[in-house]
Every structure is written in C-alpha cells, then in structure tokens.
Design an enzyme around this catalytic site. Structure first.
Site, PDB file in Angstrom:
ATOM      1  CG  ASN A   9      -1.666   1.257   1.430  1.00  0.00           C
ATOM      2  OD1 ASN A   9      -1.783   2.064   0.512  1.00  0.00           O
ATOM      3  ND2 ASN A   9      -2.206   1.457   2.628  1.00  0.00           N
ATOM      4  CD1 TRP A  10       3.503   1.100  -2.831  1.00  0.00           C
ATOM      5  CD2 TRP A  10       3.481   2.246  -4.758  1.00  0.00           C
ATOM      6  NE1 TRP A  10       4.210   0.375  -3.751  1.00  0.00           N
ATOM      7  CE2 TRP A  10       4.219   1.053  -4.948  1.00  0.00           C
ATOM      8  CE3 TRP A  10       3.331   3.125  -5.828  1.00  0.00           C
ATOM      9  CZ2 TRP A  10       4.802   0.724  -6.170  1.00  0.00           C
ATOM     10  CZ3 TRP A  10       3.910   2.790  -7.045  1.00  0.00           C
ATOM     11  CH2 TRP A  10       4.639   1.603  -7.212  1.00  0.00           C
ATOM     12  CE  LYS A  11       0.414   3.352   4.802  1.00  0.00           C
ATOM     13  NZ  LYS A  11       0.164   3.420   6.213  1.00  0.00           N
ATOM     14  CG  HIS A  95      -5.706   1.526   5.160  1.00  0.00           C
ATOM     15  ND1 HIS A  95      -5.260   2.475   6.058  1.00  0.00           N
ATOM     16  CD2 HIS A  95      -4.685   0.652   4.988  1.00  0.00           C
ATOM     17  CE1 HIS A  95      -4.012   2.177   6.400  1.00  0.00           C
ATOM     18  NE2 HIS A  95      -3.637   1.079   5.755  1.00  0.00           N
ATOM     19  CD  GLU A  97      -2.807   5.211   6.830  1.00  0.00           C
ATOM     20  OE1 GLU A  97      -2.794   5.332   5.597  1.00  0.00           O
ATOM     21  OE2 GLU A  97      -1.858   4.701   7.458  1.00  0.00           O
ATOM     22  CD  GLU A 167      -3.384  -3.075   7.342  1.00  0.00           C
ATOM     23  OE1 GLU A 167      -2.245  -3.256   6.889  1.00  0.00           O
ATOM     24  OE2 GLU A 167      -4.037  -2.037   7.121  1.00  0.00           O
ATOM     25  N   GLY A 173       2.576   1.699  10.754  1.00  0.00           N
ATOM     26  CA  GLY A 173       3.515   2.820  10.645  1.00  0.00           C
ATOM     27  C   GLY A 173       4.230   3.152  11.937  1.00  0.00           C
ATOM     28  CB  SER A 213       5.437  -2.377  11.850  1.00  0.00           C
ATOM     29  OG  SER A 213       4.976  -1.066  12.136  1.00  0.00           O
ATOM     30  N   GLY A 234       2.848  -1.304   4.300  1.00  0.00           N
ATOM     31  CA  GLY A 234       2.874   0.127   3.994  1.00  0.00           C
ATOM     32  C   GLY A 234       4.300   0.585   3.752  1.00  0.00           C
ATOM     33  N   GLY A 235       4.929   1.107   4.796  1.00  0.00           N
ATOM     34  CA  GLY A 235       6.250   1.729   4.683  1.00  0.00           C
ATOM     35  C   GLY A 235       7.281   0.890   3.930  1.00  0.00           C
TER      36      GLY A 235
HETATM   37  C1  PEP Z   1      -0.642  -0.162   6.094  1.00  0.00           C
HETATM   38  O1  PEP Z   1      -0.666   1.020   5.811  1.00  0.00           O
HETATM   39  O2  PEP Z   1      -1.578  -0.907   5.735  1.00  0.00           O
HETATM   40  C2  PEP Z   1       0.483  -0.679   6.850  1.00  0.00           C
HETATM   41  C3  PEP Z   1       0.435  -1.904   7.303  1.00  0.00           C
HETATM   42  O3  PEP Z   1       1.528   0.186   7.033  1.00  0.00           O
HETATM   43  P1  PEP Z   1       2.981  -0.193   7.677  1.00  0.00           P
HETATM   44  O4  PEP Z   1       3.447  -1.442   7.008  1.00  0.00           O
HETATM   45  O5  PEP Z   1       3.829   0.985   7.377  1.00  0.00           O
HETATM   46  O6  PEP Z   1       2.758  -0.409   9.128  1.00  0.00           O
END
Ligand code: PEP
Length: 251
Positions: A9-11, A95, A97, A167, A173, A213, A234-235
């Site tokens: 997920n590049w956000k 998600h 966010e 999640e 994050g 993470s 994500g990251g």
């Molecule tokens: C996400 O945004 O779905 C996520 C899991 O982010 P991260 O891997 O950065 O925790």
C-alpha cells in the site's frame, strides 16, 4: 492451498515517474519468486502507468479505495469499472486511515466490497483494533463487528475469493509489530467467524493477511503461522529491496 498475497500500500507516495521506475525494478526483482502472489497499490494517478509497466509480469495492481456507484456526479470519486479499466485486479476497502481521517463507516466498506466484487475486483478488506481497544480487551469484539459488517449480504463463494487484512491500528507505521502468536490468534478468530457465517469452503478459501510494520526481518516468522496468508505492507513497500525482501521471505 491458499497462496499468500503480499500487497504494498503506497498510500500518498510516489510521483508518476517514481511509480513507473519502481514497477520496472520490482518486475525484475520479483521475477523468480514462487508460491507467493504480489501486488502494489499505487495512488490513483499512477495506476494505469504502473499496470502498463507490470503487464505480463507476476505482480498485480490494486487501488487504495473505490466508490460504490457505477458513475455519476460524485466529484473526486472513482468507480470500480474505472479501476478495472486502469488495470487493477485488487482494491483496498476500509483501511484504518480512511476510517480515521475520511469517516469511512462499516456500512460504506460493505457497499464498496459489493461494488468491487460486482466488477470482478478482489477486495482487500481491512479490519483491526485501536490500541485502547486492545488494552481494554475488546480486540475480538471490534474485529468481529468490522468483519461481520464488511461481509454482510455476501455469498459464501464470494467470501472464499476475497482477502481480509487484519491490521491492528497501533501497529501501522509505528514499527511496533504484533507478535506472531497475537497475529495468528486474531486471524484464526477471523477465520472462525467466516466459517460460522459462510461455511467451510469460504473459511478455507479466504486469504487473511497480517498488516502492521511488516519488514523483511519479521515477515518469514509471521508468514509461518498457519492462518496468516500474506501481508499488507505500507512503509516497507516503498523501497524495491525491502518489498522484494518481504515477498522472498514469504515464498
Ligand atoms: C498499512 O498502511 O496498511 C500498513 C500496514 O503500514 P505499515 O506497514 O507501514 O505499518
């Protein structure tokens, strides 16, 4: 046997040029991986270009959100058919966010899931508890309510083909990953919920990812758990090396 899905997920990151360069490099890096599926979810503006670059490769493309109507006067929204047209096969729904900053409700997540399925997109449905909910001991209650609402009205065969991402919001994050045992426990609980409402075939088929993470260093341990079918990342999905490292660790 379920094939694990590693989805990035590049956000709201990467320009068009950066996205295309990433896709080109990932295509090569992911070429030899077996027993695992990979997908990237770029911002809307880069979807078609990334899908074009990844065409014929083993990496699929997903969107980060969708609206449930087919078309109309809905400024700023994007329809399922537009995502298919851009080359998507997956779409993230609900998600945390979007729930936190854009007032995404369980009811709207359900509408998005139904619209995505109608157009042949595979939804990746995100569920997960806040830190205060985990500390209050109501993780299962929260996840049960989000999952039940997201899947309401679906047929067992539709549920069998979709993806749920567990999640925990406190792990997104933050660098604070759920333990393998905690992630497995909640994901097994979600699979039991699916079995109770939709039967064995749906429970066996639905892929349930862990997200929060995930990095190359912790991916293999998480993926070794019997009910964890991949990761939503994500990251660590923003750099080719780390994303490819996670895919490799899961194959
Ligand atoms: C996400 O945004 O779905 C996520 C899991 O982010 P991260 O891997 O950065 O925790």
């Amino acid at each position: 046997m379920r094939v694990p899905l590693i989805a990035g997920n590049w956000k709201m990151y990467k320009t068009l040029a950066e996205a295309v360069a990433f896709a080109r490099a990932l295509k090569e890096a992911a070429a030899g991986f077996k027993g695992v599926e990979a997908a990237v979810c770029p911002p809307f503006a880069a979807l078609a270009a990334v899908a074009g670059e990844l065409k014929g490769s083993s990496v699929a493309v997903g969107a980060q959100d969708v609206f449930w109507e087919a078309e109309g006067a809905y400024t700023g929204e994007i329809s399922p058919a537009m995502l298919v047209d851009a080359g998507c096969s997956y779409v993230i729904a609900g998600h945390s966010e979007r729930r936190q900053y854009f007032q995404e409700t369980d009811e709207n997540v359900n509408r998005k899931v139904k619209a995505a399925l109608l157009h042949g997109l595979v939804p990746i449905i995100c569920v997960g508890e806040l830190l205060q909910e985990r500390e209050a001991g109501i993780t299962e209650k929260v996840v049960q309510s989000q999952t039940g609402a997201a899947l309401a009205g679906l047929k067992p065969e539709q549920v069998a083909g979709l993806v749920i991402a567990y999640e925990p919001v406190w792990a997104i994050g933050t660098g604070r990953t759920a333990t393998e045992a905690d992630a497995q426990q909640v994901i097994a609980f979600i699979r039991t919920l699916v079995r109770d409402s939709f039967g064995d075939v749906a429970a066996y088929g639905v892929r349930i990812q862990y997200g929060g993470s995930v990095k190359p260093e912790n991916a293999a341990g998480l993926m070794s758990q019997p009910d964890i079918d991949g990761a939503l990342v994500g990251g660590a999905s923003l750099k080719v090396d780390s994303f490819a490292g996670i895919i490799k660790a899961c194959g």
